[in-house]
Design a protein around this motif. Structure first.
Motif, PDB file in Angstrom:
ATOM      1  N   GLU A  50       0.830  -1.262   0.021  1.00 43.88           N
ATOM      2  CA  GLU A  50      -0.003   0.152   0.103  1.00 43.88           C
ATOM      3  C   GLU A  50       1.028   1.186  -0.089  1.00 43.88           C
ATOM      4  O   GLU A  50       0.334   2.150  -0.627  1.00 43.88           O
ATOM      5  CB  GLU A  50      -1.071   0.112   1.151  1.00 43.88           C
ATOM      6  CG  GLU A  50      -2.048  -0.938   0.910  1.00 43.88           C
ATOM      7  CD  GLU A  50      -3.005  -1.584   2.235  1.00 43.88           C
ATOM      8  OE1 GLU A  50      -2.515  -0.862   3.329  1.00 43.88           O
ATOM      9  OE2 GLU A  50      -3.735  -2.214   2.132  1.00 43.88           O
ATOM     10  N   MET A  53       2.079   1.559  -3.765  1.00 45.34           N
ATOM     11  CA  MET A  53       0.994   1.976  -4.511  1.00 45.34           C
ATOM     12  C   MET A  53       0.589   3.300  -4.201  1.00 45.34           C
ATOM     13  O   MET A  53       0.557   4.226  -5.251  1.00 45.34           O
ATOM     14  CB  MET A  53      -0.326   0.957  -4.261  1.00 45.34           C
ATOM     15  CG  MET A  53      -0.076  -0.219  -4.662  1.00 45.34           C
ATOM     16  SD  MET A  53       0.525  -0.532  -6.320  1.00 45.34           S
ATOM     17  CE  MET A  53      -1.033  -0.113  -7.058  1.00 45.34           C
ATOM     18  N   TYR A  72       5.751  -0.893 -12.270  1.00 46.95           N
ATOM     19  CA  TYR A  72       4.428  -1.235 -11.752  1.00 46.95           C
ATOM     20  C   TYR A  72       4.188  -2.654 -12.594  1.00 46.95           C
ATOM     21  O   TYR A  72       3.288  -3.527 -11.968  1.00 46.95           O
ATOM     22  CB  TYR A  72       3.388  -0.341 -11.685  1.00 46.95           C
ATOM     23  CG  TYR A  72       3.279   0.602 -10.571  1.00 46.95           C
ATOM     24  CD1 TYR A  72       3.143   0.215  -9.470  1.00 46.95           C
ATOM     25  CD2 TYR A  72       4.027   1.776 -10.765  1.00 46.95           C
ATOM     26  CE1 TYR A  72       3.364   1.269  -8.311  1.00 46.95           C
ATOM     27  CE2 TYR A  72       4.345   2.647  -9.557  1.00 46.95           C
ATOM     28  CZ  TYR A  72       3.862   2.424  -8.554  1.00 46.95           C
ATOM     29  OH  TYR A  72       4.303   3.082  -7.443  1.00 46.95           O
ATOM     30  N   HIS A  98      -3.876  -5.962  -4.741  1.00 50.06           N
ATOM     31  CA  HIS A  98      -2.597  -5.168  -5.146  1.00 50.06           C
ATOM     32  C   HIS A  98      -2.055  -5.380  -6.667  1.00 50.06           C
ATOM     33  O   HIS A  98      -1.509  -4.504  -7.195  1.00 50.06           O
ATOM     34  CB  HIS A  98      -1.641  -5.087  -4.096  1.00 50.06           C
ATOM     35  CG  HIS A  98      -1.802  -4.567  -2.719  1.00 50.06           C
ATOM     36  ND1 HIS A  98      -2.387  -3.264  -2.771  1.00 50.06           N
ATOM     37  CD2 HIS A  98      -2.029  -5.033  -1.651  1.00 50.06           C
ATOM     38  CE1 HIS A  98      -2.413  -2.973  -1.706  1.00 50.06           C
ATOM     39  NE2 HIS A  98      -2.707  -4.047  -0.838  1.00 50.06           N
ATOM     40  N   GLY A 101      -4.253  -3.488  -8.711  1.00 49.81           N
ATOM     41  CA  GLY A 101      -3.893  -2.165  -8.726  1.00 49.81           C
ATOM     42  C   GLY A 101      -2.545  -1.888  -9.500  1.00 49.81           C
ATOM     43  O   GLY A 101      -2.581  -0.805 -10.250  1.00 49.81           O
ATOM     44  N   ALA A 102      -1.539  -2.832  -9.300  1.00 47.62           N
ATOM     45  CA  ALA A 102      -0.501  -2.282  -9.953  1.00 47.62           C
ATOM     46  C   ALA A 102      -0.488  -2.446 -11.574  1.00 47.62           C
ATOM     47  O   ALA A 102      -0.066  -1.646 -12.196  1.00 47.62           O
ATOM     48  CB  ALA A 102       0.747  -3.310  -9.578  1.00 47.62           C
TER      49      ALA A 102
END
Length: 186
Positions: A50, A53, A72, A98, A101-102
């Motif tokens: 987190e 990110m 990423y 995650h 998200g990446a």
């Protein structure tokens, strides 16, 4: 990110603050000694992801470019592979989130090179952008409901104070909203 400058700066401030808070959660407890001091990293993987990110979202909002796609993309692939590792289902689900998200950040970096005006072109794949918007919109709503529910018992390993769990949940909500806003501004 393309859009009003004030929105970009506010998004960058929100995600940077969330990332910095998660970064502070990574430090070992000053009073821990013995086995507690050596095992401080256990359970901190989510905080590290987190932090990366949040700080990355802030940097990407202020300085868009295709160069963000590589780090990423590699992080997303590593997290995607880590979901196959044995472990608790909650930890695997968190790694998968995650990874999404990446990989979404990779997609945004590659689909929206600097200088592209969103008024003239629709960068990216509309179906993929829509799917990611739906995912992060639902995630933000889910994170908001978790923020409103009682935290329950807090273990000593997670407690940095009485507000540690609600504040961590608020950071997750802020980053979910940040991802949604960045995708919406594409």
């Amino acid at each position: 990110m393309h859009g009003p400058a004030v929105v970009t700066w506010l998004l960058a401030a929100l995600t940077a603050a969330s990332g910095l808070y998660c970064l502070t959660r990574l430090r070992p407890a000053a009073t821990a000694c013995g086995p507690a001091a050596t095992g401080w990293w256990r359970g901190r993987e989510a905080d590290a992801a987190e932090a990366v990110m949040g700080l990355g979202m802030a940097a990407m909002a202020l300085f868009p470019g295709t160069a963000w796609g590589w780090p990423y993309g590699l992080l997303g692939l590593a997290l995607l592979l880590a979901t196959a590792a044995p472990g608790a289902p909650a930890a695997r689900a968190h790694r998968l989130h995650h990874a999404i998200g990446a990989l979404a950040m990779t997609y945004m970096a590659l689909a929206m090179p600097p200088g592209t005006a969103h008024h003239h072109t629709a960068p990216g794949l509309p179906l993929l952008t829509g799917s990611l918007l739906l995912y992060f919109g639902v995630y933000a709503l889910w994170a908001a409901t978790r923020l409103l529910t009682p935290a329950g018992p807090v273990t000593v390993a997670l407690a940095a104070g009485p507000a540690a769990v609600p504040l961590a949940r608020a950071c997750r909500l802020a980053m979910g909203i940040g991802m949604f806003a960045m995708l919406l501004a594409m």
